[in-house]
Design a protein around this motif. Structure first.
Motif, PDB file in Angstrom:
ATOM      1  N   GLU A 129       6.687   5.257  -2.321  1.00 42.41           N
ATOM      2  CA  GLU A 129       6.794   6.605  -1.778  1.00 42.41           C
ATOM      3  C   GLU A 129       5.633   6.930  -0.842  1.00 42.41           C
ATOM      4  O   GLU A 129       5.790   7.673   0.114  1.00 42.41           O
ATOM      5  CB  GLU A 129       6.846   7.644  -2.909  1.00 42.41           C
ATOM      6  N   ALA A 130       4.462   6.352  -1.121  1.00 41.79           N
ATOM      7  CA  ALA A 130       3.284   6.593  -0.291  1.00 41.79           C
ATOM      8  C   ALA A 130       3.231   5.648   0.914  1.00 41.79           C
ATOM      9  O   ALA A 130       2.292   5.694   1.691  1.00 41.79           O
ATOM     10  CB  ALA A 130       2.018   6.438  -1.130  1.00 41.79           C
ATOM     11  N   GLY A 131       4.229   4.780   1.037  1.00 45.85           N
ATOM     12  CA  GLY A 131       4.276   3.866   2.178  1.00 45.85           C
ATOM     13  C   GLY A 131       3.620   2.523   1.935  1.00 45.85           C
ATOM     14  O   GLY A 131       3.481   1.721   2.850  1.00 45.85           O
ATOM     15  N   HIS A 132       3.205   2.250   0.704  1.00 49.57           N
ATOM     16  CA  HIS A 132       2.565   0.978   0.374  1.00 49.57           C
ATOM     17  C   HIS A 132       3.604   0.039  -0.246  1.00 49.57           C
ATOM     18  O   HIS A 132       3.803   0.029  -1.451  1.00 49.57           O
ATOM     19  CB  HIS A 132       1.402   1.188  -0.595  1.00 49.57           C
ATOM     20  N   THR A 133       4.256  -0.733   0.589  1.00 52.15           N
ATOM     21  CA  THR A 133       5.348  -1.589   0.125  1.00 52.15           C
ATOM     22  C   THR A 133       4.888  -3.009  -0.200  1.00 52.15           C
ATOM     23  O   THR A 133       5.714  -3.871  -0.445  1.00 52.15           O
ATOM     24  CB  THR A 133       6.456  -1.643   1.193  1.00 52.15           C
ATOM     25  N   TYR A 134       3.576  -3.237  -0.227  1.00 51.09           N
ATOM     26  CA  TYR A 134       3.065  -4.583  -0.474  1.00 51.09           C
ATOM     27  C   TYR A 134       3.560  -5.170  -1.792  1.00 51.09           C
ATOM     28  O   TYR A 134       3.714  -6.377  -1.918  1.00 51.09           O
ATOM     29  CB  TYR A 134       1.534  -4.605  -0.458  1.00 51.09           C
ATOM     30  N   SER A 135       3.813  -4.322  -2.801  1.00 52.30           N
ATOM     31  CA  SER A 135       4.215  -4.852  -4.105  1.00 52.30           C
ATOM     32  C   SER A 135       5.527  -5.621  -4.020  1.00 52.30           C
ATOM     33  O   SER A 135       5.781  -6.499  -4.838  1.00 52.30           O
ATOM     34  CB  SER A 135       4.300  -3.748  -5.155  1.00 52.30           C
ATOM     35  N   ALA A 136       6.340  -5.334  -3.020  1.00 54.15           N
ATOM     36  CA  ALA A 136       7.582  -6.087  -2.839  1.00 54.15           C
ATOM     37  C   ALA A 136       7.302  -7.533  -2.464  1.00 54.15           C
ATOM     38  O   ALA A 136       8.158  -8.393  -2.636  1.00 54.15           O
ATOM     39  CB  ALA A 136       8.450  -5.424  -1.775  1.00 54.15           C
ATOM     40  N   THR A 137       6.097  -7.813  -1.978  1.00 49.60           N
ATOM     41  CA  THR A 137       5.752  -9.185  -1.621  1.00 49.60           C
ATOM     42  C   THR A 137       5.218  -9.970  -2.810  1.00 49.60           C
ATOM     43  O   THR A 137       5.055 -11.175  -2.734  1.00 49.60           O
ATOM     44  CB  THR A 137       4.692  -9.225  -0.497  1.00 49.60           C
ATOM     45  N   LEU A 138       4.914  -9.288  -3.915  1.00 52.04           N
ATOM     46  CA  LEU A 138       4.334  -9.949  -5.078  1.00 52.04           C
ATOM     47  C   LEU A 138       5.356 -10.757  -5.861  1.00 52.04           C
ATOM     48  O   LEU A 138       5.065 -11.859  -6.329  1.00 52.04           O
ATOM     49  CB  LEU A 138       3.695  -8.915  -6.012  1.00 52.04           C
ATOM     50  N   ASP A 139       6.517 -10.186  -6.026  1.00 49.93           N
ATOM     51  CA  ASP A 139       7.558 -10.798  -6.848  1.00 49.93           C
ATOM     52  C   ASP A 139       8.877 -10.136  -6.457  1.00 49.93           C
ATOM     53  O   ASP A 139       8.976  -8.912  -6.498  1.00 49.93           O
ATOM     54  CB  ASP A 139       7.241 -10.535  -8.324  1.00 49.93           C
ATOM     55  N   PRO A 140       9.887 -10.927  -6.099  1.00 53.09           N
ATOM     56  CA  PRO A 140      11.139 -10.307  -5.662  1.00 53.09           C
ATOM     57  C   PRO A 140      11.878  -9.548  -6.759  1.00 53.09           C
ATOM     58  O   PRO A 140      12.775  -8.773  -6.468  1.00 53.09           O
ATOM     59  CB  PRO A 140      11.967 -11.492  -5.159  1.00 53.09           C
ATOM     60  N   SER A 141      11.480  -9.725  -8.014  1.00 56.33           N
ATOM     61  CA  SER A 141      12.178  -9.023  -9.092  1.00 56.33           C
ATOM     62  C   SER A 141      11.504  -7.713  -9.492  1.00 56.33           C
ATOM     63  O   SER A 141      11.963  -7.044 -10.411  1.00 56.33           O
ATOM     64  CB  SER A 141      12.295  -9.939 -10.320  1.00 56.33           C
ATOM     65  N   VAL A 142      10.422  -7.323  -8.821  1.00 57.01           N
ATOM     66  CA  VAL A 142       9.743  -6.063  -9.139  1.00 57.01           C
ATOM     67  C   VAL A 142      10.703  -4.896  -8.934  1.00 57.01           C
ATOM     68  O   VAL A 142      11.389  -4.814  -7.923  1.00 57.01           O
ATOM     69  CB  VAL A 142       8.486  -5.873  -8.258  1.00 57.01           C
ATOM     70  N   VAL A 143      10.737  -4.001  -9.909  1.00 56.84           N
ATOM     71  CA  VAL A 143      11.556  -2.799  -9.803  1.00 56.84           C
ATOM     72  C   VAL A 143      10.630  -1.614  -9.574  1.00 56.84           C
ATOM     73  O   VAL A 143       9.770  -1.327 -10.398  1.00 56.84           O
ATOM     74  CB  VAL A 143      12.402  -2.576 -11.081  1.00 56.84           C
ATOM     75  N   ALA A 144      10.813  -0.951  -8.444  1.00 54.24           N
ATOM     76  CA  ALA A 144       9.981   0.196  -8.082  1.00 54.24           C
ATOM     77  C   ALA A 144      10.763   1.479  -8.333  1.00 54.24           C
ATOM     78  O   ALA A 144      11.102   2.215  -7.414  1.00 54.24           O
ATOM     79  CB  ALA A 144       9.546   0.084  -6.629  1.00 54.24           C
ATOM     80  N   SER A 145      11.046   1.727  -9.605  1.00 51.08           N
ATOM     81  CA  SER A 145      11.807   2.905  -9.992  1.00 51.08           C
ATOM     82  C   SER A 145      11.324   3.360 -11.361  1.00 51.08           C
ATOM     83  O   SER A 145      11.070   2.527 -12.232  1.00 51.08           O
ATOM     84  CB  SER A 145      13.295   2.527 -10.065  1.00 51.08           C
ATOM     85  N   PRO A 146      11.176   4.655 -11.587  1.00 49.81           N
ATOM     86  CA  PRO A 146      10.761   5.114 -12.908  1.00 49.81           C
ATOM     87  C   PRO A 146      11.756   4.666 -13.983  1.00 49.81           C
ATOM     88  O   PRO A 146      12.949   4.532 -13.725  1.00 49.81           O
ATOM     89  CB  PRO A 146      10.775   6.640 -12.770  1.00 49.81           C
ATOM     90  N   GLY A 147      11.237   4.447 -15.188  1.00 49.34           N
ATOM     91  CA  GLY A 147      12.105   4.080 -16.302  1.00 49.34           C
ATOM     92  C   GLY A 147      11.777   2.737 -16.926  1.00 49.34           C
ATOM     93  O   GLY A 147      12.604   2.148 -17.609  1.00 49.34           O
TER      94      GLY A 147
END
Length: 183
Positions: A129-147
């Motif tokens: 949400e803050a524009g920092h999408t680097y975590s998507a490069t760490l692991d393709p299975s990362v889920v960036a959603s609450p829960g």
């Protein structure tokens, strides 16, 4: 070739070379920012350093699962709920009636992300949400959603719980109830 033509050809070649160098240098300068963006600063210690413990027992996994399911039922939110061990492998699962078909896989992925990265999946959501999408490069299975919440017993991460079926905030509320059941 006359002198005039040679001079003209030389000037044209020199102009073309200058233009090519200008484009090349301009591109190189455009790709090199004046300063590098922050990677979040330098904290004194990692904010996500809760140590891993032994994997969650089936009894504790079911306790968290039942508490989460009771919270979802209380609100009338059909949910899929997954409990994993610290490596993100499934230990216990429930899919309530009328839960959307995509939710079981999402719940498992949220729990696996929370377990393997030792943090609430909302952390990744907030980063995106803050524009920092680097975590998507760490692991393709990362889920960036609450829960998705780590499950902590005795100060150690023993697994995680992931919920899917409602809004992110609804999923997080249900997971929190499951995590709180183990405190």
């Amino acid at each position: 070739m006359t002198n005039k033509r040679m001079i003209k050809a030389s000037l044209l070649a020199l102009f073309s070379l200058g233009a090519a160098l200008g484009v090349a240098l301009g591109d190189a300068n455009a790709q090199t920012p004046a300063s590098q963006p922050s990677a979040g600063g330098l904290p004194a210690r990692s904010p996500f350093d809760i140590p891993y413990g032994m994997p969650i027992s089936l009894q504790n996994a079911n306790q968290a699962l039942q508490a989460a399911e009771a919270e979802a039922a209380r609100h009338g939110w059909p949910e899929a709920i997954a409990v994993t061990d610290p490596s993100g492998e499934l230990v216990a699962f429930a899919k309530m009636d009328d839960t959307q078909n995509s939710s079981p896989n999402i719940a498992l992925r949220k729990a696996a992300t929370a377990a393997r990265f030792r943090r609430d999946t909302r952390t990744f959501y907030n980063g995106f949400e803050a524009g920092h999408t680097y975590s998507a490069t760490l692991d393709p299975s990362v889920v960036a959603s609450p829960g998705g919440y780590p499950l902590v017993i005795g100060g150690k991460i023993v697994g995680a719980i992931g919920c899917s079926g409602g809004s992110g905030d609804q999923d997080a509320d249900i997971c929190k109830a499951g995590a709180d059941a183990l405190k």
